[in-house]
Enzyme design. Structure first.
Site, mmCIF file in Angstrom:
data_model
loop_
_atom_site.group_PDB
_atom_site.id
_atom_site.type_symbol
_atom_site.label_atom_id
_atom_site.label_comp_id
_atom_site.label_asym_id
_atom_site.label_seq_id
_atom_site.Cartn_x
_atom_site.Cartn_y
_atom_site.Cartn_z
ATOM 1 N N ASP A 1 25.439 -71.134 85.122
ATOM 2 C CA ASP A 1 26.461 -70.436 84.537
ATOM 3 C C ASP A 1 26.276 -70.679 83.406
ATOM 4 O O ASP A 1 27.275 -71.446 83.017
ATOM 5 C CB ASP A 1 27.709 -70.518 85.694
ATOM 6 C CG ASP A 1 28.751 -69.442 85.162
ATOM 7 O OD1 ASP A 1 28.603 -68.317 84.528
ATOM 8 O OD2 ASP A 1 29.781 -69.418 85.324
ATOM 9 N N GLU B 1 22.618 -66.707 84.750
ATOM 10 C CA GLU B 1 23.845 -65.315 85.281
ATOM 11 C C GLU B 1 23.383 -64.609 83.612
ATOM 12 O O GLU B 1 23.242 -64.581 82.513
ATOM 13 C CB GLU B 1 25.377 -65.513 84.751
ATOM 14 C CG GLU B 1 26.272 -64.574 84.123
ATOM 15 C CD GLU B 1 27.537 -65.234 84.143
ATOM 16 O OE1 GLU B 1 28.188 -65.959 85.127
ATOM 17 O OE2 GLU B 1 28.348 -64.242 83.042
ATOM 18 N N ASP C 1 33.614 -72.516 86.359
ATOM 19 C CA ASP C 1 32.276 -72.645 86.217
ATOM 20 C C ASP C 1 31.237 -73.502 87.611
ATOM 21 O O ASP C 1 30.088 -72.556 87.521
ATOM 22 C CB ASP C 1 32.002 -73.233 85.095
ATOM 23 C CG ASP C 1 33.307 -73.031 83.979
ATOM 24 O OD1 ASP C 1 32.766 -72.270 83.191
ATOM 25 O OD2 ASP C 1 33.634 -73.696 84.226
#
Lengths: 183, 183
Positions: free
Chosen positions: A7, A68, A141
């Site tokens: 992420d 992501e 996260d």
């Protein structure tokens, strides 16, 4: 299949490794956050993220990486750093020839909670349940990185193979046209 | 002082090397564009940019690198790729310990033309005049990379030294806090 989920972020870059296959229980191998100080110049922060991701790749030897997919949104104060961090993550994986998949936040939410509009708490709760953890990974996260890896095992494998085949075909047709100087 | 200017972009990444010092005529050492095909996956494109920039750093051994500062603007279709390419450029320079300066497009335009709102043609014309070239470098990304390097020689040197000193102080105070895992 062992997947590293990333992420991307400049201040906190979530990383999580999940092992398993479709239809079988998934296992969390490791989870964490690569942090960089806002007091450092951006180039130094990006180098710290690069080293951190390389260390995770070295230690866990994932077979695939799920990052992501970042979009330009209204939240423009952090978006440039996030985009730069995602570029670093993509290069770190691509340099090793690892298959890479990018999943949007709503794809990840839909995969782990059934709803593309789920909130952070729901994602954390489902990651905890899917990986049979004692508590939701903190910060968000870290949980998001695991959710990305879970999503990749469940739906990304096929997408990555298609992407790899397409890339392979494109590289062949592109030949040596990739680097050109104007003089 | 030898400076590599980088105008980051995913499809065309301008690179230009300029040598000289304040108050003396500047010389163009080399200029070019690293191109990547839109048919390739983004990770492969970023690796191509990384290899291209590394090759320019190897060949020309600049003492400093000037990268265009990227902002989130309305033009969001290309901005994410530009941000990712700029991250790659920053890491490539920082890994070698080179001083890095970031200049905004309007700072560069003001430095070479006297107006922060100059158009591409004006920038190209002034780069041609300043470096005593026969014609403006094409494409505009190549001219912009040279303009960045010129700007750096003229105004970036001091800024880079301040940034380096601040980074050095920050690294010392940050100590080993940079990479932390949550478990």
């Amino acid at each position: 299949m062992r997947v590293l989920g990333i992420d991307p972020g400049l201040t906190r870059c979530g990383v999580g490794v999940v092992e398993g296959s479709v239809g079988r229980p998934l296992t969390m191998i490791d989870v964490g956050v690569i942090r960089t100080s806002a007091h450092l110049p951006i180039a130094e922060r990006l180098v710290t993220i690069e080293r951190g991701i390389d260390a995770w790749l070295d230690e866990h030897q994932p077979e695939a990486v799920a990052v992501e997919r970042v979009f330009a949104r209204s939240d423009s104060s952090t978006i440039m750093g996030t985009a730069q961090a995602s570029g670093i993550a993509l290069v770190a994986a691509a340099r090793r020839g690892l298959p890479i998949a990018m999943h949007t936040p709503s794809e990840v939410k839909a995969a782990v909670t059934g709803s593309g509009r789920a909130d952070k708490a729901q994602v954390g709760a489902m990651v905890t349940r899917i990986l049979r953890l004692d508590a939701p990974p903190k910060p968000a996260d870290a949980a998001d990185a695991l959710a990305l890896a879970i999503t990749h095992v469940w739906r990304g494998g096929a997408a990555a193979r298609i992407e790899a085949a397409r890339a392979d075909a494109a590289v062949r047709s592109a030949g040596q046209r990739k680097v050109v100087r104007t003089r």
